[in-house]
Design an enzyme around this catalytic site. Structure first.
Site, mmCIF file in Angstrom:
data_model
loop_
_atom_site.group_PDB
_atom_site.id
_atom_site.type_symbol
_atom_site.label_atom_id
_atom_site.label_comp_id
_atom_site.label_asym_id
_atom_site.label_seq_id
_atom_site.Cartn_x
_atom_site.Cartn_y
_atom_site.Cartn_z
ATOM 1 N N ASP A 96 -30.110 -5.822 14.616
ATOM 2 C CA ASP A 96 -29.722 -6.101 16.007
ATOM 3 C C ASP A 96 -29.373 -7.592 16.120
ATOM 4 O O ASP A 96 -29.586 -8.363 15.178
ATOM 5 C CB ASP A 96 -30.934 -5.727 16.885
ATOM 6 C CG ASP A 96 -30.643 -5.790 18.366
ATOM 7 O OD1 ASP A 96 -29.461 -5.764 18.759
ATOM 8 O OD2 ASP A 96 -31.625 -5.866 19.144
ATOM 9 N N ASP B 231 -26.144 -2.787 24.782
ATOM 10 C CA ASP B 231 -26.974 -2.629 25.982
ATOM 11 C C ASP B 231 -26.203 -2.044 27.160
ATOM 12 O O ASP B 231 -25.816 -2.764 28.081
ATOM 13 C CB ASP B 231 -27.590 -3.981 26.348
ATOM 14 C CG ASP B 231 -28.528 -4.470 25.264
ATOM 15 O OD1 ASP B 231 -28.851 -3.681 24.358
ATOM 16 O OD2 ASP B 231 -28.934 -5.649 25.320
ATOM 17 N N GLU C 243 -24.596 -10.915 16.376
ATOM 18 C CA GLU C 243 -23.255 -11.450 16.728
ATOM 19 C C GLU C 243 -23.031 -12.838 16.163
ATOM 20 O O GLU C 243 -21.865 -13.156 15.867
ATOM 21 C CB GLU C 243 -23.108 -11.441 18.253
ATOM 22 C CG GLU C 243 -23.116 -10.056 18.866
ATOM 23 C CD GLU C 243 -24.480 -9.366 18.834
ATOM 24 O OE1 GLU C 243 -25.497 -10.076 18.899
ATOM 25 O OE2 GLU C 243 -24.507 -8.144 18.710
#
Ligand code: NOJ
Length: 981
Positions: free
Chosen positions: A575, A651, A578
C-alpha cells in the site's frame, strides 16, 4: 485519512499523532477530496507552458510547427529511420545547438516506435524507463518486410510495412509530421496540429545587471528582432510579447506549490506533442481517473473538463467521481476506436504527464446526406490529444492493430502480460482495517463457515504490526501468527498482511537498521543525506528500489527465517507506494529527491510503486524455493505492473456513486494492460447500508480482483451482519463467483498469454456497433458473459443493451433475450442482469464449498449456449493453481466446440509438456458431471457418446429449450464427441 495528516507540521506530529488520527477518523465520514492539496495544470509550470503553446498555435492563423527534419540527414537501416530534427524558430541558422535526434523504429510485431531526444545535452536526459518497463529487447522488422516508397515532390517519405503490407508511415520534413495509415486510411497522426515542443536542458542564466535606462522586466517581456534598414544596416526592434508568450517562460526554475518549493536544479526539460486519432471519436485508457470509459474532452467548446487528464501517482483521499485528477496509478496507454479502425499509442514516460483531449464534432446528419458526406466525415471526425511530460525523452509506440486483439498482443509483447495468479487469489478476499487480534480473525473465519459463505483469504491491515514496523507482529494482539495461518490453511484458506514502503526510523527495528547499514534509502536533493518524511509510523524513510542492492535486500526480507511468523500461506499487500508521504508536496515525495545512479525522482515518479511491487513479488517467489507463484496487491501502478500482481482502486467511498464508478475505472485499467484489478467492495470510507452493500457484492463478484474492505472507522460489515434477506443475497452472490471460478481462471490464462483484458468493454466484443462505444454501465466478462450492475438505490428494473443478432441467456433461470436492442429487465434485490451470449460455452463448478481449494477435485458443468446456427465454443484451463509447473506444460487446456449437433472436446497439447504428470493424471480424470444446453429450437431426444446413450431432460423456458444432460461419463482429460439430436 492520509492527506488529512499531511497538513500537520512534522515537528508537532510526534506528540499529537494519536489524537489527530482519532480526529481524522471521525472526520473521514463527512469530508471529501481536498482539491487544494493537488495541482491543477495552471499550477504546474510545465503543463501551463505547453498548454499556452497550444493556445498560441490555435490563435495563430496558418500555424505551422517550427520543427523540420533535415532531409539530407535521414537514413533508413535495418528497420530504423534516423535523422536530425531542427526547430527553425529557436535555432537561428546556422544553429549553434545540435539538432534533436529523431528515430522511427519499425518492429517485428507491426508496431512502430518514435523517439526524440537531445543530441549532446548539457547532462543526459533520463532514458531509463525502457530498462524497467520493456520486458526484453524487441525485434525490428526485417528489411524484406517493409518497403521504402520514396519521396514525393513535397519531400514526404513513405514507408510501407506490416505482415500484410497494410500499414504505411508518411514522414513529412517541413513542417515535421508523421502520419500512420492503415490500408491507406490516415489513423494516427503525430504533430499534425504542430504542438511539438521540446525544452532543452540549459544553464540557469544569472539575472543581468541592469544597464542605465533599461526598463525592469523588459528583458523577459520582449524579444529583439533583427532587421535590416534601408541602408542595409542591422537594427534591433523590440517586439512586445503576448500574455501567452510570456507564459512560455514562467516557472522554468524553482517552482512553488503551497508551502513547498521544487528546486528543479536542472531547470525546464518538458516536452509535448499532439497525437490525432483520425476518423475516431472515442478514445479510452490513460488510467487512473475516476471518470468514464470513453474519455471526455478537456479542450474545445463544450468540453466537460477544464483540466487535462493527469498522470501522477498520488494518494488522493476520498477521490471524487467524474474528473480528470490524478489518482494512485498511471498507464500512458490510449486506444482509439471507430467502426472502421482501432489504434493505440503508448507514451513511455514515467514523469508527471498531462493529456488534453479534444473532439471534432461528430456528423449528426442522417440518411442519404450522411452517406454522401460519409467520405468527408470519415476524414473530419477525429480525436486530438496533446501529451505533455515533465522530463525524460519523447518515446512513443504506435499500434495499428488492425483488431483489438492484435493491439493487446502488440502492446503486451513490449510490457508483458498479467502473471498467471494463484488460483485462490481470484476467489473472495475478506479485508478490513483492521481485524483486531487473533480471536477476531478466528471469529470472522468461523462466521463464514456458520453462514455457509465461501471465502479464501483473510487480510490484516497496518494495525497488526508492532507500531507500523512491517514484517513484525503486535505480539499482544497476534501472539501466535503461525498457528493462526495454519488454522486458516487447514480449510484451504490464506492470509495477507500489509507491507508498505516507508520504514520507521528506529535504530532498534531490524529493517530500519539494515536499510541504513546497506545505505538503501532515497536521498535528499543533496544526493547524500537520507530523505525522511512522515507516514503511518511517524518519521520514516523510503527504500530506493532503483538500487539493485535494495531490491535484492528487500526481496530477502520475505524469507521465512527473516519474516518471523510468516508461512507458506501468507501473502502480501503493498500500500502507500505512490509513494504517499504525509509531509510532502501533494502528499507525496518531493520531485528533487535522488535515486541510485543520481536519478532525480521527477523522472521516475510514476514507476516507484511498480519497482516496490516487483521487488516484493520477487521476494515471495524466491522465499525458500517453494516454487509458489507470488500474490501481491499494489495500490500504485504503471505500465508493466501486470507482471507482478493485482491492483485495486484505492480509497473509494461507501456511496452509490462510487459503486457506479468502479465499472468504468476497472474497464479502463483492464484495457490498458492490467486486467487483475478490483475496487473495495462496500466502499472503503463510510458505512454502506444493507442495500448498497448487497448491490456491491452482486457487482463485485464480476471484478477480476474481488475483495471487501473497510476503513477503521466504518461499522463492521462482514457478509452476515445485516441479517436476512441480505445474508442470503450476499451468500448467493459470492457462491456465484465460486461456481464461475473455472471460467475466470481460464480467462486469466488467456490474459497471461495474449494480453487480453478479462472484463471487457462492450466495444471490444461488438466493435461495429456504435451504440456501445460509449457504454460503461454494462460490460462483458471474457466474450461470454454480460453484466449490468445495479448502481442506484431502489432500482428493480434495469435497461440492458443486448448487442448483436444472437440470443442471450439469463445465467440463473436461463430465460432468453434476443439482440439487438435495449430492454427493461427485472433486477429485484436478489439479482442483477447477467447473461450468457449465444455461441459460447462456460465451464463451472456448482458444488458450494468453503474455499476454492476445497473445490479442486470437484467435477464440472458446461453451460453450452447455442447460437442461431446451433454452434458454440469455449475453453477450460486447469493447472495446480499454485506452482510454476504450468511453465513446463503441466496443465490441461481443453477446447469445446459444438457444430452439426456434436459437442467435441479436444485437449490442446502443450509444446513444453514432457508426458503425463501427477497433476495432469489426476485432474485429467475430473468428470464433466452435467451439460446444460441452451438455445435448442426443439427438445433434444437423443444424446450419445460413442455408442452409449445418455439421459437428457428438456424443458421450455421463454420460447427456448433448456436441456440437461447428467453424467455423460466424460472427463476433461480425454477427447470425446457427444452427439445430440
Ligand atoms: C490506505 C489504503 O488505501 C487502505 O486500503 C488501507 O486500509 C489504509 N491505507 C491503511 O493501511
Amino acid at each position: 485519512m492520509e492527506s488529512g495528516q499531511g497538513r500537520i507540521k512534522p515537528s508537532k506530529r510526534r506528540t499529537i499523532v494519536r489524537s489527530v488520527l482519532a480526529l481524522g477518523l471521525a472526520l473521514a465520514c463527512v469530508s471529501a477530496v481536498k482539491r487544494e492539496d493537488f495541482k491543477t495544470c495552471s499550477q504546474s509550470g510545465f503543463c501551463a507552458r505547453n498548454r499556452a503553446y497550444a493556445d498560441i498555435a490555435k490563435e495563430t492563423p496558418q500555424w505551422a510547427s517550427p520543427f523540420q527534419l533535415n532531409p539530407s540527414s535521414l537514413r533508413l537501416h535495418k528497420g530504423v529511420l534516423t535523422g536530425d530534427l531542427i526547430n527553425v524558430q529557436e535555432d537561428k541558422q546556422p544553429s549553434d545547438k545540435p539538432a534533436l535526434a529523431f528515430e522511427l523504429h519499425l518492429l517485428d510485431t507491426d508496431a512502430a516506435r518514435v523517439r526524440i531526444n537531445e543530441r549532446n545535452p548539457i547532462h543526459p536526459r533520463y532514458d531509463g524507463v525502457q530498462d524497467t518497463v520493456l520486458i526484453k529487447p524487441y525485434g525490428h522488422a526485417t528489411e524484406e518486410s517493409y518497403q521504402k516508397l520514396g519521396k514525393d515532390e513535397n519531400g514526404v517519405l513513405t514507408i510501407q510495412y506490416g505482415a500484410q503490407n497494410q500499414n504505411t508511415v508518411r514522414i513529412s520534413s517541413a513542417p515535421f509530421k508523421i502520419e500512420f495509415l492503415v490500408n491507406g486510411v490516415p489513423t494516427v497522426l503525430l504533430n499534425d496540429e504542430g504542438l511539438l515542443r521540446f525544452e532543452r536542458l540549459r544553464k540557469k542564466e544569472e539575472p543581468k545587471v541592469e544597464e542605465e535606462g533599461e526598463k525592469q522586466g523588459e528583458e523577459a517581456n520582449s524579444d529583439p528582432l533583427v532587421e535590416q534598414n534601408a541602408g542595409g544596416n542591422e537594427i534591433e526592434i523590440a517586439i512586445e510579447k503576448s500574455d501567452l508568450e510570456k507564459k512560455l517562460e514562467e516557472n522554468l526554475w524553482e517552482e512553488k506549490f503551497k508551502e513547498f518549493t521544487d528546486s528543479k536544479p536542472r531547470g525546464p526539460e518538458s516536452f509535448g506533442m499532439d497525437i490525432t486519432f483520425s476518423g475516431i471519436n472515442h478514445v479510452y485508457g490513460i488510467p487512473e481517473h475516476a471518470s468514464s470509459l470513453s474519455l471526455k474532452a478537456t479542450r474545445g467548446p463544450d468540453a466537460p473538463y477544464t483540466d487535462p487528464y493527469r498522470l501522477y501517482n498520488l494518494d488522493v483521499f476520498e477521490y471524487e467521481g467524474d474528473n480528470p485528477m490524478a489518482l494512485y496509478g498511471s498507464v500512458p496507454f490510449m486506444l482509439g476506436h471507430s467502426k472502421n479502425s482501432t489504434a493505440a499509442v503508448f507514451w513511455m514516460n514515467a514523469a508527471e504527464t498531462w493529456i488534453d483531449v479534444e473532439k471534432s464534432p461528430e456528423d449528426k446528419t442522417g440518411g442519404i446526406l450522411s452517406w454522401i458526406k460519409s467520405k468527408k466525415t470519415a476524414q473530419s471526425a477525429a480525436t486530438k490529444t496533446h501529451w505533455i511530460s515533465e522530463a525524460g525523452v519523447l518515446d512513443l509506440f504506435v499500434f495499428l492493430g488492425p483488431t483489438h486483439r492484435d493491439i493487446f498482443r502488440q502492446y503486451a509483447s513490449l510490457v508483458g502480460t498479467t502473471a498467471l495468479p494463484q488460483a485462490f487469489s481470484i476467489a473472495y478476499h475478506q479485508c478490513r482495517w483492521n481485524y483486531n487480534n487473533q480471536q477476531d480473525v478466528a471469529e470472522v473465519d468461523a462466521g463464514f463457515d456458520e453462514h455457509d459463505i465461501p471465502y479464501d483469504v483473510l487480510w490484516l491491515d497496518i494495525e497488526h504490526t508492532n507500531g507500523k514496523r512491517y514484517f513484525t507482529w503486535d505480539e499482544a494482539k497476534f501472539p501466535n501468527p503461525t498457528e493462526m495461518q495454519e488454522s486458516l490453511s487447514t480449510k484451504g484458506r490464506k492470509m495477507v498482511t500489509i507491507i508498505d514502503p516507508h520504514i520507521k526510523k528506529d535504530g532498534d527495528y531490524h529493517v530500519s537498521k539494515e536499510g541504513a547499514e546497506l545505505d538503501v534509502y532515497i536521498k535528499n536533493k543533496d544526493g547524500s543525506s537520507d530523505f525522511d518524511g512522515w507516514c503511518w509510523p511517524g518519521s520514516s524513510q523510503w527504500i530506493d528500489f532503483y538500487n539493485p542492492k535494495a531490491r535484492d535486500w528487500w526481496a530477502s526480507q520475505f524469507s521465512y527465517d527473516k519474516y518471523i511468523g510468516s508461512t507458506k500461506s501468507l501473502f502480501t499487500w503493498n500500500d502507500m507506494n505512490e509513494p504517499s508521504v504525509f509531509s510532502g508536496p501533494e502528499i507525496t515525495i518531493p520531485k528533487d529527491v535522488i535515486h541510485y545512479g543520481n536519478v532525480e525522482h521527477r523522472n521516475v515518479h510514476n514507476l516507484y510503486g511498480t519497482m516496490f511491487h516487483s521487488a516484493t513479488a520477487q521476494g515471495l517467489t524466491h522465499r525458500n524455493e517453494t516454487n509458489q507463484r507470488p500474490f501481491v496487491l499494489s495500490r500504485a501502478f504503471f505500465a508493466g505492473t501486470q507482471r507482478f500482481g493485482a491492483i485495486w482502486t484505492g480509497d473509494n467511498v461507501a456511496s452509490w456513486e462510487h459503486l457506479e464508478l468502479a465499472s468504468p475505472m476497472l474497464l479502463t485499467i483492464g484495457l490498458s494492460g492490467i486486467p487483475f484489478s478490483g475496487a473495495d467492495v462496500g466502499g472503503f470510507f463510510g458505512s454502506p447500508d444493507a442495500e448498497l452493500l448487497t448491490r456491491w457484492y452482486q457487482a463485485g463478484i464480476y471484478y477480476p480482483f474481488f475483495r471487501a474492505h473497510a476503513h477503521l472507522d466504518s461499522k463492521r460489515r462482514e457478509p452476515w451482519l445485516f441479517g436476512e434477506p441480505y445474508t442470503t443475497q450476499i451468500r448467493e452472490a459470492i457462491r456465484t463467483r465460486y461456481t464461475l471460478l473455472p471460467f475466470w481462471y481460464t480467462l486469466f490464462q488467456e490474459a497471461s498469454v495474449e494480453g487480453t483484458p478479462i472484463i471487457r468493454p462492450m466495444f471490444t466484443v461488438f466493435p461495429e456497433d456504435e451504440a456501445v462505444f460509449g457504454m460503461d454501465d454494462q460490460y462483458m466478462v471474457g466474450d461470454a458473459i454480460l453484466v449490468k450492475p445495479v448502481v442506484k438505490s431502489a432500482v428493480v428494473q434495469s435497461n440492458v443493451y443486448f448487442a448483436g443478432k444472437e440470443k442471450w441467456f439469463d445465467i440463473k433461470d436461463y430465460s432468453v433475450e434476443q439482440g439487438p436492442g435495449f430492454k427493461d429487465i427485472d433486477s429485484p434485490a436478489d439479482k442483477i442482469p447477467v447473461y450468457q451470449r449465444a455461441g459460447t460455452i462456460v465451464p463451472k463448478r456448482e458444488r458450494p464449498r468453503r474455499s476454492s481449494k476445497a473445490m479442486e477435485n470437484d467435477p464440472f458443468t458446461l453451460v453450452v449456449a447455442l447460437d442461431s446456427k446451433g454452434e458454440a465454443s469455449g475453453r477450460l484451463y486447469l493447472d495446480d493453481g499454485e506452482s510454476f509447473n504450468y511453465e513446463k506444460g503441466d496443465y490441461i487446456l481443453t477446447e469445446f466446440k459444438v457444430s452439426n449437433g456434436v459437442l467435441s472436446s479436444r485437449k490442446v497439447e502443450s509444446a513444453t509438456a514432457s508426458g503425463e504428470s501427477s497433476f495432469t493424471e489426476k485432474a485429467g480424470g475430473l468428470r464433466i458431471e452435467r451439460l446444460v444446453i441452451l438455445g435448442a429450437t426443439a427438445p433434444l431426444k437423443k444424446v450419445t457418446v460413442g455408442d452409449r446413450t445418455v439421459q437428457v431432460n428438456c424443458s421450455l423456458v421463454g420460447g427456448s429449450y433448456v436441456c440437461t444432460v447428467k453424467e455423460p461419463q466424460v472427463t476433461i482429460g480425454k477427447d470425446f464427441d457427444l452427439s445430440f439430436a
